[in-house]
Scaffold this active site. Structure first.
Site: not given
Ligand code: DPM
Length: 358
Positions: A96-97, A147-148, A165, A171, A259
């Site tokens: 997702k990144d 999104r959330r 953040r 966190r 994102c």
């Molecule tokens: C992206 C988002 C977030 C990450 C945006 C989204 C969360 C950002 C935040 C694109 N990347 O989800 O709407 O909460 O401020 C990220 C996490 C993981 C990968 C942590 C998480 C782990 C889970 C995975 C950060 N990237 O989302 O809690 O491997 O999918």
């Protein structure tokens, strides 16, 4: 193979290649990279693996919401530079990144079986036993994901949402050691990989909060021209996960989302049918366009001969049927186009502008 070659330590004359795996320095990134290293070691016992850890912009800027930094390759640029310079041979990311388009010369050579893709609620210890429904009114929920926030604001209007953040460790510390947040929302997959599954008090189903494109899946980024590495990692592809993620990424790409926009998905594979639900939201969740489409992905035997990308979402999957790959990509495009005809562009443009102005 390009890269370093060395003889095995037993001195039996067998030539083994040293594979250098790039990773970010965060604990989650290290855990994810180690888990892929273990899988590779099982499949190729003669491989010598080295792990090279680096910090990225995303790790350095911890006080700004991701959606506001405006750099698409936040967590990937330094690692791609290292790939380009042949300092590493592959990089493990959370899918997702990874942007839906990668810079020329890079491709995703494997998408591993997805963990639980849903988001989860982690409560402040004093709220043990409560849920988003039963938390007191005006409780503050920490998330900096647009999104959330968009989905949960609509669904739980009695709650308040604020940015939080930092990496997962930071966190959880902010949650537990202060009184700022009643709960935070994180991906269940990341929590599980960190060994913090026991902190999950509630997993959010699609009726509460749909997930991000690619959430819960690990991806291996490689040099597109490095056929040997591509072939080596390709057996880690999990066909259902790849097809779901191709549909999700095609959907996001067609919407021109990143994102920094509230876009969410939900996918399923049942009896060779791939279902994609996709949605776009205004920042407060009040405006929402959501629809579901499906496609047949019966795997035929027309496996790719070449190591080229057959879909336009930066994934190379030459061991999966071209017909299925194309059907998955078309599903994402079709659903995005359907939402675009209903006005998705306006919703996303407004969301982007409001977020930039904050
Ligand atoms: C992206 C988002 C977030 C990450 C945006 C989204 C969360 C950002 C935040 C694109 N990347 O989800 O709407 O909460 O401020 C990220 C996490 C993981 C990968 C942590 C998480 C782990 C889970 C995975 C950060 N990237 O989302 O809690 O491997 O999918």
């Amino acid at each position: 193979m390009s890269g370093e070659v060395s003889t095995s330590p037993e001195g039996n004359g067998k030539v083994t290649r040293v594979i250098r795996m790039g990773t970010r320095k965060s604990q989650l990134a290290r855990i994810q990279t180690d888990s892929v290293a273990e899988k590779l070691k099982e499949l190729y016992p003669d491989l010598q693996l080295e792990i090279v850890a680096m910090s990225t912009i995303g790790d350095k800027i911890l006080d700004t919401a991701l959606s506001k930094i405006g750099e698409k390759s936040l967590f990937t640029k330094e690692l791609e530079n290292a790939l380009e310079r042949n300092e590493v041979d592959l990089v493990v990311h959370s899918l997702k990144d990874l942007p839906t388009s990668l810079p020329p010369g890079f491709t995703i050579g494997a998408v591993l079986e997805r963990e639980n893709p849903h988001d989860a609620v982690v409560l402040h210890p004093k709220n043990a036993g409560l849920t988003l429904d039963s938390l007191p009114e005006k409780s503050v929920i920490g998330t900096s994901s647009l999104r959330r926030a968009a989905q949960l604001k609509k669904r739980f209007p009695q709650l308040e949402f604020e940015n939080i953040r930092g990496n997962l460790n930071t966190r959880l510390k902010k949650l537990d050691e202060k009184e700022d947040f009643a709960a935070i929302i994180l991906a269940a997959a990341g929590l599980k990989r960190m060994g913090w599954e026991s902190r999950i008090s509630q997993v959010l189903g699609p009726e509460d909060c749909m997930y991000a494109v690619g959430q819960g899946a690990l991806a291996i980024e490689v040099r597109a021209r490095d056929r040997d590495i591509l072939e080596m990692v390709s057996i880690l592809h999990h066909p259902d996960t790849v097809l779901r993620c191709i549909a999700e990424r095609a959907f996001l790409k067609q919407l021109e989302g990143g994102c920094s926009v509230p876009v969410a998905v939900y996918t399923e594979v049942k009896d060779s049918v791939l279902y994609l639900t996709g949605a776009v939201y205004s920042l407060d969740g009040a405006d929402c366009l959501k629809d579901t489409m499906q496609t047949n992905i019966e795997l035929d035997n027309k496996v790719n001969e070449s190591t080229e990308e057959h879909v336009n979402v930066a994934i190379t999957a030459n061991n999966i049927s071209v017909t299925a790959l194309s059907a998955a990509e078309k599903l994402g495009l079709d659903l995005a186009n359907l939402l675009l005809t209903k006005g998705a562009k306006d919703i996303l443009t407004t969301a982007r502008q409001l977020n930039d102005a904050r």
